[in-house]
Design an enzyme around this catalytic site. Structure first.
Site, PDB file in Angstrom:
ATOM      1  N   GLU A 157      32.909-104.799 -83.505  1.00  0.00           N
ATOM      2  CA  GLU A 157      31.727-103.802 -83.228  1.00  0.00           C
ATOM      3  C   GLU A 157      32.276-102.456 -82.666  1.00  0.00           C
ATOM      4  O   GLU A 157      33.354-102.377 -82.134  1.00  0.00           O
ATOM      5  CB  GLU A 157      30.859-104.561 -82.107  1.00  0.00           C
ATOM      6  CG  GLU A 157      31.589-105.436 -81.098  1.00  0.00           C
ATOM      7  CD  GLU A 157      32.548-104.488 -80.091  1.00  0.00           C
ATOM      8  OE1 GLU A 157      32.092-103.219 -79.912  1.00  0.00           O
ATOM      9  OE2 GLU A 157      33.474-105.042 -79.952  1.00  0.00           O
ATOM     10  N   GLU A 176      36.172-103.457 -81.307  1.00  0.00           N
ATOM     11  CA  GLU A 176      36.444-103.310 -82.902  1.00  0.00           C
ATOM     12  C   GLU A 176      36.935-104.283 -83.795  1.00  0.00           C
ATOM     13  O   GLU A 176      36.636-104.295 -85.151  1.00  0.00           O
ATOM     14  CB  GLU A 176      37.710-102.286 -82.979  1.00  0.00           C
ATOM     15  CG  GLU A 176      37.606-100.931 -82.078  1.00  0.00           C
ATOM     16  CD  GLU A 176      38.587-100.021 -82.232  1.00  0.00           C
ATOM     17  OE1 GLU A 176      39.213-100.022 -82.910  1.00  0.00           O
ATOM     18  OE2 GLU A 176      38.667 -98.716 -81.480  1.00  0.00           O
TER      19      GLU A 176
END
Length: 361
Positions: free
Chosen positions: A184, A327
């Site tokens: 994310e 991430e």
């Protein structure tokens, strides 16, 4: 009355929740028979054997392959950044997505190193992203609303974001992916994850809230106060996980919930990255406890709320590297361990085939 589109979406989401299968003990037994026949002392590969057995049970295949791997990094903005909860401005979400697309971020380096496809998805970034080449454009809204003032999402937005994640899992399955990772990007999303954690685990906000992007001591106090206000304003019911998600979550978190549910329903193991992905996994597990068996917790984030989430979803992380980047970076590293566990199960010789004597009872 709820709009027709939302009604249809809600029905399909709940069908996916119900479709998550129960793992069968017979497949664990088959896997353990195979593992105990390999040229090693029983149990000597430790957690790699546990991983291998669970992959067999998930896939219902005696020789599962985990070589085709993909991480989905979902990006969205958060209205709660208006409250000064982050050390970085909201514009950094967009700037980092451009960095992902040009291959310059940590997730790009690690995925390239580990042989993992990485897919960057706009599920709720503010502004026009039509010109961003390589970006998967599934925008639900121009970011979430400020949860300190009211619900982060409408019902339609939440269910649509869940559907995006479910659809991503479907496309991954159709593309032959055998292992899916969560990632994310969204400035302000540790605030949402902390709020979800506090509600679901029923712990004080101060116990599950960390510095996120690196706020100072006064910033941390402000962040805690904002989360407490958001919970007081929205009054999310921990027994209703979708309402918790809608009121204090985020679009990328909702997308990850859908991704996890959709992957589990298709018997694809899911590697859960860190704190924000862990919050999505907690919502998915609260909706359907059978999801837990499909999850592998990549690592233990240094965010204080992550340990509470790991306990909630019943997972012991495979790594503890004091990471807190997000991430999908921890997930990328963990995927290599899972692939290694499958290869050991599939490629090691047995005592019989290698002509090696087995231990005598």
């Amino acid at each position: 009355m709820m709009p027709l589109k939302s009604q249809l979406t809600e029905v399909s989401v709940h069908e996916v929740i119900s479709a998550v299968p129960l793992l069968r003990q017979e497949w664990y037994e088959r896997a353990n028979q195979r593992l105990n026949s390999l040229t090693k002392p029983p149990g000597s590969l430790g957690r790699l054997e546990e991983i291998g057995a669970r992959i067999v049970a998930i896939r219902e295949e005696e020789r599962p392959d985990c070589s085709k791997k993909v991480i989905f990094t979902l990006a969205a903005d958060h209205g709660v950044t208006e409250e000064g909860v982050s050390a970085y401005p909201k514009a950094v979400t967009r700037q980092m997505v451009l960095n992902f697309l040009s291959g310059g971020a940590a997730i790009n380096v690690l995925c390239h190193h580990c042989g993992i496809d990485v897919v960057i998805v706009d599920i709720g970034m503010e502004g026009d992203t039509d010109e961003m080449e390589g970006l998967v454009k599934r925008k639900v809204a121009q970011g979430t609303k400020n949860m300190a003032c009211g619900p982060a999402m409408s019902e339609t937005e939440m269910y649509t974001a869940l559907e995006v994640g479910i659809d991503l899992a479907r496309h991954a399955a159709e593309n032959g992916s055998e292992l899916i990772g969560t990632g994310e990007m969204g400035i302000g999303n540790t605030t949402a994850a902390s709020a979800i954690t506090a509600v679901l685990t029923r712990r004080p906000v101060s116990d599950v809230t960390g510095r996120g992007t690196g706020v100072d001591e006064s910033g941390l106090r402000r962040k805690i106060q904002v989360i407490e206000r958001a919970i007081a304003v929205n009054r999310p019911d921990p027994s209703d996980p979708l309402e918790v998600l809608r009121r204090v979550g985020g679009l990328e978190i909702a997308g990850l919930v859908g991704l996890i549910l959709g992957a589990a329903g298709r018997r694809i193991p899911v590697v859960v990255d860190g704190f924000i992905s862990g919050a999505a996994a907690a919502i998915a597990c609260a909706l359907q406890p059978r999801v837990k068996d499909f999850l592998f917790a990549a690592h233990r984030s240094s965010e204080p709320g992550h340990s509470a989430l790991l306990e909630f979803i019943g997972q012991v992380p495979l790594l503890d590297l004091q990471m807190r980047l997000g991430e999908g970076t921890g997930g990328a590293l963990c995927m290599t361990l899972i692939e290694a566990a499958a290869k050991l199960l599939n490629e090691m010789a047995t005592f019989s085939s290698a002509g090696v004597s087995e231990a005598i009872g």
